[in-house]
Design a protein around this motif. Structure first.
Motif, PDB file in Angstrom:
ATOM      1  N   GLN A 110       5.495  47.685 -65.314  1.00  0.00           N
ATOM      2  CA  GLN A 110       4.101  48.020 -65.006  1.00  0.00           C
ATOM      3  C   GLN A 110       4.050  49.230 -64.083  1.00  0.00           C
ATOM      4  OE1 GLN A 110       1.706  44.970 -63.102  1.00  0.00           O
ATOM      5  NE2 GLN A 110       0.102  46.438 -62.635  1.00  0.00           N
ATOM      6  N   ARG A 111       3.186  50.213 -64.459  1.00  0.00           N
ATOM      7  CA  ARG A 111       2.982  51.417 -63.661  1.00  0.00           C
ATOM      8  C   ARG A 111       4.331  52.090 -63.374  1.00  0.00           C
ATOM      9  NH1 ARG A 111      -0.603  54.207 -63.324  1.00  0.00           N
ATOM     10  NH2 ARG A 111      -0.962  54.436 -61.085  1.00  0.00           N
ATOM     11  N   ALA A 112       4.686  52.331 -62.107  1.00  0.00           N
ATOM     12  CA  ALA A 112       5.955  52.989 -61.811  1.00  0.00           C
ATOM     13  C   ALA A 112       7.141  52.131 -62.228  1.00  0.00           C
ATOM     14  CB  ALA A 112       6.046  53.328 -60.324  1.00  0.00           C
ATOM     15  N   GLY A 113       6.906  50.827 -62.391  1.00  0.00           N
ATOM     16  CA  GLY A 113       7.955  49.949 -62.895  1.00  0.00           C
ATOM     17  C   GLY A 113       8.398  50.334 -64.289  1.00  0.00           C
ATOM     18  N   CYS A 114       7.535  51.026 -65.046  1.00  0.00           N
ATOM     19  CA  CYS A 114       7.911  51.505 -66.376  1.00  0.00           C
ATOM     20  C   CYS A 114       8.986  52.584 -66.272  1.00  0.00           C
ATOM     21  CB  CYS A 114       6.689  52.047 -67.112  1.00  0.00           C
ATOM     22  SG  CYS A 114       5.405  50.817 -67.422  1.00  0.00           S
ATOM     23  N   LEU A 115       8.899  53.428 -65.250  1.00  0.00           N
ATOM     24  CA  LEU A 115       9.932  54.448 -65.034  1.00  0.00           C
ATOM     25  C   LEU A 115      11.282  53.780 -64.773  1.00  0.00           C
ATOM     26  CD1 LEU A 115       7.963  56.885 -62.681  1.00  0.00           C
ATOM     27  CD2 LEU A 115       8.533  57.277 -65.085  1.00  0.00           C
ATOM     28  N   LEU A 116      11.259  52.738 -63.939  1.00  0.00           N
ATOM     29  CA  LEU A 116      12.484  51.993 -63.648  1.00  0.00           C
ATOM     30  C   LEU A 116      13.018  51.302 -64.898  1.00  0.00           C
ATOM     31  CD1 LEU A 116      11.924  50.183 -60.227  1.00  0.00           C
ATOM     32  CD2 LEU A 116      13.883  51.612 -60.819  1.00  0.00           C
ATOM     33  N   ALA A 117      12.117  50.625 -65.624  1.00  0.00           N
ATOM     34  CA  ALA A 117      12.525  49.890 -66.812  1.00  0.00           C
ATOM     35  C   ALA A 117      13.142  50.825 -67.844  1.00  0.00           C
ATOM     36  CB  ALA A 117      11.326  49.150 -67.405  1.00  0.00           C
ATOM     37  N   ASN A 118      12.526  51.980 -68.039  1.00  0.00           N
ATOM     38  CA  ASN A 118      13.028  52.919 -69.034  1.00  0.00           C
ATOM     39  C   ASN A 118      14.392  53.476 -68.639  1.00  0.00           C
ATOM     40  OD1 ASN A 118      12.513  54.357 -71.541  1.00  0.00           O
ATOM     41  ND2 ASN A 118      12.338  56.206 -70.298  1.00  0.00           N
ATOM     42  N   GLU A 119      14.549  53.809 -67.365  1.00  0.00           N
ATOM     43  CA  GLU A 119      15.845  54.336 -66.916  1.00  0.00           C
ATOM     44  C   GLU A 119      16.916  53.264 -66.968  1.00  0.00           C
ATOM     45  OE1 GLU A 119      17.723  56.910 -63.189  1.00  0.00           O
ATOM     46  OE2 GLU A 119      15.547  56.819 -63.482  1.00  0.00           O
ATOM     47  N   ALA A 120      16.542  52.028 -66.607  1.00  0.00           N
ATOM     48  CA  ALA A 120      17.502  50.930 -66.689  1.00  0.00           C
ATOM     49  C   ALA A 120      17.922  50.689 -68.127  1.00  0.00           C
ATOM     50  CB  ALA A 120      16.896  49.665 -66.090  1.00  0.00           C
ATOM     51  N   ALA A 121      16.969  50.778 -69.046  1.00  0.00           N
ATOM     52  CA  ALA A 121      17.272  50.578 -70.467  1.00  0.00           C
ATOM     53  C   ALA A 121      18.266  51.622 -70.969  1.00  0.00           C
ATOM     54  CB  ALA A 121      15.983  50.634 -71.284  1.00  0.00           C
ATOM     55  N   GLN A 122      18.129  52.853 -70.455  1.00  0.00           N
ATOM     56  CA  GLN A 122      19.062  53.911 -70.860  1.00  0.00           C
ATOM     57  C   GLN A 122      20.496  53.579 -70.444  1.00  0.00           C
ATOM     58  OE1 GLN A 122      18.212  56.487 -72.629  1.00  0.00           O
ATOM     59  NE2 GLN A 122      16.070  56.993 -72.285  1.00  0.00           N
ATOM     60  N   LEU A 199      12.370  59.850 -73.630  1.00  0.00           N
ATOM     61  CA  LEU A 199      12.617  59.100 -74.852  1.00  0.00           C
ATOM     62  C   LEU A 199      13.504  57.895 -74.561  1.00  0.00           C
ATOM     63  CD1 LEU A 199      12.310  59.081 -77.999  1.00  0.00           C
ATOM     64  CD2 LEU A 199      14.498  60.302 -78.059  1.00  0.00           C
ATOM     65  N   PRO A 200      13.019  56.685 -74.839  1.00  0.00           N
ATOM     66  CA  PRO A 200      13.814  55.481 -74.574  1.00  0.00           C
ATOM     67  C   PRO A 200      15.007  55.388 -75.518  1.00  0.00           C
ATOM     68  CG  PRO A 200      11.459  54.980 -74.898  1.00  0.00           C
ATOM     69  CD  PRO A 200      11.695  56.376 -75.379  1.00  0.00           C
ATOM     70  N   PRO A 201      15.942  54.471 -75.235  1.00  0.00           N
ATOM     71  CA  PRO A 201      17.049  54.265 -76.171  1.00  0.00           C
ATOM     72  C   PRO A 201      16.506  53.707 -77.479  1.00  0.00           C
ATOM     73  CG  PRO A 201      17.003  52.526 -74.511  1.00  0.00           C
ATOM     74  CD  PRO A 201      16.019  53.575 -74.075  1.00  0.00           C
ATOM     75  N   ARG A 202      16.956  54.221 -78.591  1.00  0.00           N
ATOM     76  CA  ARG A 202      16.379  53.822 -79.875  1.00  0.00           C
ATOM     77  C   ARG A 202      17.009  52.561 -80.448  1.00  0.00           C
ATOM     78  NH1 ARG A 202      16.289  59.944 -81.958  1.00  0.00           N
ATOM     79  NH2 ARG A 202      17.558  60.126 -80.090  1.00  0.00           N
ATOM     80  N   THR A 203      17.508  51.706 -79.557  1.00  0.00           N
ATOM     81  CA  THR A 203      18.070  50.431 -79.987  1.00  0.00           C
ATOM     82  C   THR A 203      16.982  49.370 -80.127  1.00  0.00           C
ATOM     83  OG1 THR A 203      18.504  49.868 -77.673  1.00  0.00           O
ATOM     84  CG2 THR A 203      20.301  50.876 -78.924  1.00  0.00           C
ATOM     85  N   GLY A 204      15.814  49.639 -79.601  1.00  0.00           N
ATOM     86  CA  GLY A 204      14.723  48.674 -79.648  1.00  0.00           C
ATOM     87  C   GLY A 204      13.401  49.388 -79.861  1.00  0.00           C
ATOM     88  N   ARG A 205      12.311  48.663 -79.644  1.00  0.00           N
ATOM     89  CA  ARG A 205      10.998  49.267 -79.832  1.00  0.00           C
ATOM     90  C   ARG A 205      10.220  49.306 -78.531  1.00  0.00           C
ATOM     91  NH1 ARG A 205       7.188  44.977 -81.124  1.00  0.00           N
ATOM     92  NH2 ARG A 205       8.262  42.979 -81.399  1.00  0.00           N
ATOM     93  N   VAL A 206       9.168  50.103 -78.526  1.00  0.00           N
ATOM     94  CA  VAL A 206       8.330  50.285 -77.338  1.00  0.00           C
ATOM     95  C   VAL A 206       6.910  49.861 -77.668  1.00  0.00           C
ATOM     96  CG1 VAL A 206       7.407  51.943 -75.683  1.00  0.00           C
ATOM     97  CG2 VAL A 206       9.732  52.238 -76.568  1.00  0.00           C
TER      98      VAL A 206
END
Length: 273
Positions: A110-122, A199-206
């Protein structure tokens, strides 16, 4: 559905966590880790996050909420937090939950948590799906807005000249700054400033969800631009807009039932609409 509160051990103290599990006889449809928003937005969003976690568990998902270092009931103060420590906390939560279920992994930011989630996913060496709530697309712009809270407060007491440059100078020199009751460390500020919703990792969906106050809600231009770019790059992604209040910033604690329903529909869908 069951709820368990506990502490996860980490190298820098314990992290408070809440685990919402579906019926004991059910195999989880997914494993969801919630990555909460920044500073006061976290407190404003606790009600909605709790409602959503319960709804997901009722729909068959295992949901883990974790307070990051220096936040909520976890160890440390906000001034102890760094961007890398928060990324490590997200990974810790993912590892812990996936040790208990082999269900598909979702990072719900959520909000800035999306930046964290996306970087963690990478950084995760595994498939991961992403659920975004009103994502921040530029950490640099978000930090600027956060520092303006301090500037506005000082302008009430003085002429406010040079406040922003002084704050940035303090951070560059390795000094923490206090903003709206939160002590912001240079390492957290630097990590946030460099974060971009790439761009998120393309192993899943957004699944990108936004709230609009209009009766006929539509996605923001930033969302349309980012999703168009990602789709062109082969990312499986889609956006949804619902009507409701911006609960992460309202004076009173508020709810958005339409977002709760849209989130369940989003993660339960099998693919692009």
């Amino acid at each position: 559905m069951s709820l368990e509160a506990f502490f996860l051990p980490a190298s820098t103290g314990q992290r408070f966590a809440l685990l919402h599990m579906p019926d004991a006889l059910a195999t989880p449809r997914g494993a969801v880790v919630y990555v909460h928003p920044f500073a006061e937005e976290l407190n404003k969003s606790r009600r909605m996050a709790a409602l959503q976690a319960r709804a997901m568990a009722a729909a068959g998902y295992a949901v883990l909420q974790i307070d990051l270092l220096g936040c909520g009931d976890s160890a440390g103060d906000f001034g102890d937090a760094t961007w890398e420590a928060w990324l490590a906390d997200v990974r810790l939560a993912c590892d812990w939950l996936q040790q208990r279920t082999a269900a598909p992994l979702w990072l719900w930011g959520q909000r800035a948590g999306c930046l964290l989630a996306n970087e963690a996913a990478q950084r995760l060496e595994r498939p991961v799906n992403l659920l975004f709530w009103q994502p921040v697309v530029s950490g640099k712009q978000f930090l600027q807005q956060f520092l303006r809270l301090k500037m506005a407060a000082e302008m009430l007491a003085s002429d406010g000249k040079g406040v922003m440059e002084r704050l940035r100078s303090q951070l560059r020199q390795g000094e923490a700054v206090e903003v709206a009751g939160y002590l912001l460390s240079p390492l957290l500020a630097s990590g946030l400033e460099q974060a971009e919703l790439l761009l998120p990792p393309r192993t899943g969906r957004v699944e990108w969800l936004e709230i609009s106050s209009r009766p006929d809600p539509g996605l923001s231009p930033a969302a349309v631009a980012r999703l168009t770019q990602w789709l062109a790059a082969g990312q499986q992604a889609r956006g949804t807009a619902v009507s409701g209040p911006p609960f992460w910033q309202t004076t009173e604690i508020s709810e958005c039932p339409a977002l709760l329903q849209a989130s369940i529909q989003a993660i339960s869908a099998s693919g692009p609409r």
